[in-house]
Design a protein around this motif. Sequence first.
Motif, mmCIF file in Angstrom:
data_model
loop_
_atom_site.group_PDB
_atom_site.id
_atom_site.type_symbol
_atom_site.label_atom_id
_atom_site.label_comp_id
_atom_site.label_asym_id
_atom_site.label_seq_id
_atom_site.Cartn_x
_atom_site.Cartn_y
_atom_site.Cartn_z
ATOM 1 N N GLN A 66 45.585 1.040 7.538
ATOM 2 C CA GLN A 66 46.194 2.554 7.794
ATOM 3 C C GLN A 66 45.613 3.391 6.907
ATOM 4 O OE1 GLN A 66 50.408 2.513 7.820
ATOM 5 N NE2 GLN A 66 50.229 3.431 5.924
ATOM 6 N N PRO A 67 45.557 4.666 7.190
ATOM 7 C CA PRO A 67 44.936 5.578 6.169
ATOM 8 C C PRO A 67 45.819 5.529 4.903
ATOM 9 C CG PRO A 67 44.763 6.683 8.117
ATOM 10 C CD PRO A 67 45.705 5.268 8.339
ATOM 11 N N ALA A 68 45.536 5.432 3.702
ATOM 12 C CA ALA A 68 45.822 5.415 2.416
ATOM 13 C C ALA A 68 46.927 4.124 2.251
ATOM 14 C CB ALA A 68 46.751 6.658 2.231
ATOM 15 N N ALA A 69 46.378 3.166 2.918
ATOM 16 C CA ALA A 69 47.295 1.952 3.101
ATOM 17 C C ALA A 69 47.995 1.358 1.509
ATOM 18 C CB ALA A 69 46.544 0.727 3.655
ATOM 19 N N ARG A 70 47.112 1.728 0.789
ATOM 20 C CA ARG A 70 47.532 1.123 -0.769
ATOM 21 C C ARG A 70 48.614 2.309 -1.552
ATOM 22 N NH1 ARG A 70 42.282 -1.693 -3.506
ATOM 23 N NH2 ARG A 70 41.885 -2.942 -1.523
ATOM 24 N N TYR A 71 49.002 3.407 -0.813
ATOM 25 C CA TYR A 71 49.706 4.319 -1.334
ATOM 26 C C TYR A 71 51.090 3.919 -1.692
ATOM 27 C CZ TYR A 71 52.458 8.627 -1.908
ATOM 28 O OH TYR A 71 53.492 9.357 -2.385
ATOM 29 N N PRO A 72 51.692 3.195 -0.757
ATOM 30 C CA PRO A 72 53.272 2.640 -0.928
ATOM 31 C C PRO A 72 53.478 1.890 -2.374
ATOM 32 C CG PRO A 72 52.505 2.430 1.277
ATOM 33 C CD PRO A 72 51.277 2.881 0.472
ATOM 34 N N VAL A 73 52.525 1.354 -2.819
ATOM 35 C CA VAL A 73 52.637 0.613 -4.233
ATOM 36 C C VAL A 73 53.421 1.340 -5.253
ATOM 37 C CG1 VAL A 73 50.396 0.625 -5.503
ATOM 38 C CG2 VAL A 73 51.832 -1.360 -5.281
ATOM 39 N N LEU A 74 52.707 2.519 -5.535
ATOM 40 C CA LEU A 74 53.353 3.353 -6.575
ATOM 41 C C LEU A 74 54.705 3.717 -6.310
ATOM 42 C CD1 LEU A 74 52.695 4.214 -9.336
ATOM 43 C CD2 LEU A 74 51.567 6.347 -8.562
ATOM 44 N N PRO A 75 55.026 4.482 -5.264
ATOM 45 C CA PRO A 75 56.639 4.599 -4.794
ATOM 46 C C PRO A 75 57.469 3.592 -4.875
ATOM 47 C CG PRO A 75 55.109 5.715 -3.180
ATOM 48 C CD PRO A 75 54.092 4.848 -4.056
ATOM 49 N N LEU A 76 57.004 2.300 -4.451
ATOM 50 C CA LEU A 76 57.628 1.270 -4.517
ATOM 51 C C LEU A 76 58.001 0.553 -5.987
ATOM 52 C CD1 LEU A 76 59.027 -0.853 -2.664
ATOM 53 C CD2 LEU A 76 56.818 -2.306 -2.671
ATOM 54 N N LEU A 77 57.082 0.625 -6.721
ATOM 55 C CA LEU A 77 57.089 -0.179 -8.035
ATOM 56 C C LEU A 77 57.171 0.797 -9.231
ATOM 57 C CD1 LEU A 77 54.411 -2.898 -7.392
ATOM 58 C CD2 LEU A 77 56.973 -3.286 -7.260
ATOM 59 N N ARG A 78 57.277 2.195 -8.908
ATOM 60 C CA ARG A 78 57.256 2.987 -10.208
ATOM 61 C C ARG A 78 58.296 2.919 -11.283
ATOM 62 N NH1 ARG A 78 58.513 8.950 -10.796
ATOM 63 N NH2 ARG A 78 56.979 9.761 -12.251
#
Length: 85
Positions: A22-34
């Motif tokens: 999906q577009p920007a598929a790697r984006y969720p890693v930062l909100p998830l692990l911040r």
Amino acid sequence: KHLSRIEKIDLLVVDGPPYYVQPAARYPVLPLLRSKLTSDSILILDDGLRLGERRAVSYWQRDFGVVVEFFTHDRGTFFIQIPLS
């Protein structure tokens, strides 16, 4: 379940999922692990020449104010510092 056992992250290497998921598929890693990141954490994201990965980094800059350095080579790599506030 497994994330709850991790207390702090100093170095985070993001190597997937690929952009075509999906577009920007790697984006969720930062909100998830911040919340697990230390004040001097480094995030490395590979395949930085691909549109989806560049898009994810752009969104992190917008949403989290990350500091980005880009290394040009055959696939490109982002070296990212995450300011914690």
